[in-house]
Design a protein around this motif. Structure first.
Motif, PDB file in Angstrom:
ATOM      1  N   SER A   1       0.835  -1.217   0.000  1.00  0.00           N
ATOM      2  CA  SER A   1       0.000   0.000   0.000  1.00  0.00           C
ATOM      3  C   SER A   1       0.864   1.259   0.000  1.00  0.00           C
ATOM      4  O   SER A   1       2.083   1.191   0.182  1.00  0.00           O
ATOM      5  N   GLY A   2       0.214   2.399  -0.134  1.00  0.00           N
ATOM      6  CA  GLY A   2       0.892   3.681   0.038  1.00  0.00           C
ATOM      7  C   GLY A   2       1.361   3.819   1.480  1.00  0.00           C
ATOM      8  O   GLY A   2       0.766   3.256   2.399  1.00  0.00           O
TER       9      GLY A   2
ATOM     10  N   ASN B   1      -2.909   7.022  -4.089  1.00  0.00           N
ATOM     11  CA  ASN B   1      -2.297   5.910  -3.362  1.00  0.00           C
ATOM     12  C   ASN B   1      -2.272   6.142  -1.847  1.00  0.00           C
ATOM     13  O   ASN B   1      -1.321   5.783  -1.165  1.00  0.00           O
TER      14      ASN B   1
ATOM     15  N   SER C   1      -5.151   1.739  -3.559  1.00  0.00           N
ATOM     16  CA  SER C   1      -5.426   2.677  -2.475  1.00  0.00           C
ATOM     17  C   SER C   1      -6.207   3.863  -3.038  1.00  0.00           C
ATOM     18  O   SER C   1      -6.399   3.973  -4.234  1.00  0.00           O
TER      19      SER C   1
ATOM     20  N   ARG D   1       1.637  11.239  -5.966  1.00  0.00           N
ATOM     21  CA  ARG D   1       1.371   9.840  -5.602  1.00  0.00           C
ATOM     22  C   ARG D   1       2.210   9.454  -4.389  1.00  0.00           C
ATOM     23  O   ARG D   1       3.444   9.621  -4.412  1.00  0.00           O
TER      24      ARG D   1
END
Ligand code: UD1
Length: 429
Positions: free
Chosen positions: A19-20, A43, A78, A238
């Motif tokens: 994930s971010g 994200n 995300s 991002r």
């Protein structure tokens, strides 16, 4: 309160999407306070800390909109969040909100920079040591703010605006570096930050601020230079992949055995931890897709680690690595140099059969043949996930209580692990 039930003994095989990064998303969201225009962040992980920060920012007047998923998007994608701080309606961040998450204290910098005033409660967050904010305050004072502490609140004012200055941190601080960069971005004149934190999340914040019109150079090195600009604009950015989440699952794969691709993980942000995993006996391969971690059959070798600011071994992976070392063939030393009192997982790991002795800031881990499932309690974010890792290799069932700590920092943890064959489920109550 939710609990997580794990039955150990299964290998992990498959793909885990990374994930971010929580620790990048939080300062990036806070940076939205610096501009009346829209900051769009892609994200962004769906985590309790992110949602709490959205509420805190909302209290200051930041509107947010979560963009819906498009048809065909994977469920792992995300979120994209648009943040718009057109009008700041309140420069106070109250105790009820800030006490639950330390990073929310960082709003002090953009509020002060943009409004000339901020009143922010002294922070809370994980109970790992005292975690003061003296260095953040020092940075704001260097930039010309007047700071008073009254009744548990930090009240910072700069009616004539902030002025560029030289800020030398006596100790590397991530939050201090974020704060200094955000405050200095729109200050009059030039700022130099010495002994700056070099973490990838600092680099990500600087990159986003530069897209917003700031002039920051040197992020990722110990010396950062900032040329103050009059105002910042909106931007699209991002959030970088979560190196701590990636490192956690890399350790989980080494613990359980098997073959896991951490899709989207950036090895460069994780080198020190990956080196430690290789020394412990895991195989690590880096490709365009991410990082692949394997361990087949062979036992784990003991490895000593000492936490340090980036690029050293991250304190946020210390508990997880200790869980791994409980099963090593021999003794290892794990030294925590960043936070005092970050060993709360030790007594919970002991409930699973681990043998660990504490001597000041060193944990001496004596590897054992087997761990056995037991009820355990999550104490802080990273400690909690170390219990999950230990449980993956323990015989029988482990019940992890108080999992709200996990929800602060790990997106869809059970789904990601069960997708690779772990027996793990959430029991809601
Ligand atoms: C951030 C991370 C956290 C990580 C830590 C260290 C986020 C949201 N959190 O926390 O996950 O464990 O970096 O990598 O990004 N200190 C002072 N005075 C200050 C500020 C810090 O003495 O004013 C000390 C701290 O007590 C600690 C050390 O400096 O001993 C490093 O802390 P810092 O890097 O500031 O941690 P955070 O930014 O809070």
């Amino acid at each position: 309160m939710d609990r997580i039930r794990i039955v150990g003994g299964r290998e992990l095989n498959g793909v885990i999407p990374i994930s971010g990064a929580k620790n990048a998303a939080l300062p990036l969201m806070i940076a939205s306070l610096l501009t009346p225009e829209t900051l769009t962040l892609e994200n962004v992980p769906d985590l309790a800390d992110v949602n709490r920060l959205l509420r805190i920012l909302g209290n200051h007047g930041v509107d947010h909109m979560v963009e819906g998923r498009r048809f065909g998007d994977s469920p792992d994608a995300s979120r994209t969040i648009r943040l718009s701080a057109r009008d700041i309606v309140d420069t106070t961040a109250p105790y009820e909100l800030v006490s639950k998450m330390r990073a929310s204290f960082w709003v002090v910098a953009p509020l002060l920079a943009r409004m000339g005033e901020a009143k922010v409660s002294l922070p809370g967050g994980c109970a790992i040591g005292t975690r003061p904010v003296d260095l953040l305050i020092m940075a704001l004072e260097k930039l010309g703010a007047k700071v008073e502490i009254e009744a548990g609140y930090v009240h910072a004012t700069a009616p004539k605006g902030l002025r560029g200055a030289e800020i030398e941190f006596p100790k590397v601080t991530v939050g201090g570096t974020h704060t200094a960069m955000m405050a200095a971005a729109t200050a009059q004149g030039a700022t130099r930050i010495l002994n700056a934190a070099r973490e990838p999340e600092v680099v990500d914040l600087a990159a986003c601020l530069n897209k917003m019109g700031a002039k920051i150079s040197g992020a990722g090195r110990s010396e950062i230079e900032i040329e103050g600009v009059g105002r910042l604009n909106g931007a699209r950015h991002r959030v970088l992949p979560d190196r701590i989440e990636a490192g956690t699952y890399a350790i989980a794969a080494a613990m359980a055995g098997g073959d896991v691709l951490l899709a989207g993980a950036e090895a460069g942000a994780l080198q020190n931890a990956l080196d430690a995993l290789v020394a412990a006996g895991a195989q690590v391969a880096v490709s365009n897709e991410g990082v692949r971690v394997k361990r087949n059959g062979a036992g784990l070798s003991p490895v000593d680690v000492e936490t340090a600011p980036f690029p050293g071994f991250p304190t946020d992976l210390q508990a997880q690595f200790m869980a791994l070392m409980t099963r090593a063939k021999g003794d290892s030393r794990i030294t925590e140099t960043i936070f005092e009192n970050r060993f709360m997982h030790v007594q919970e790991l002991a409930r699973l059969g681990a043998r660990i002795r504490l001597e000041g800031d060193v944990a001496l881990v004596e590897g054992v043949e087997r761990l056995e499932g037991a009820p355990v309690m999550a104490t802080d974010l990273r400690a909690s996930v170390s219990l999950v890792i230990a449980a993956l290799a323990a015989e029988g069932e482990t019940m992890v209580n108080r999992v709200y700590h996990l929800d602060r920092g790990f997106e869809r943890l059970e789904a990601k692990l069960s997708g690779c064959g772990a027996v793990i489920e959430r029991l809601s109550s």
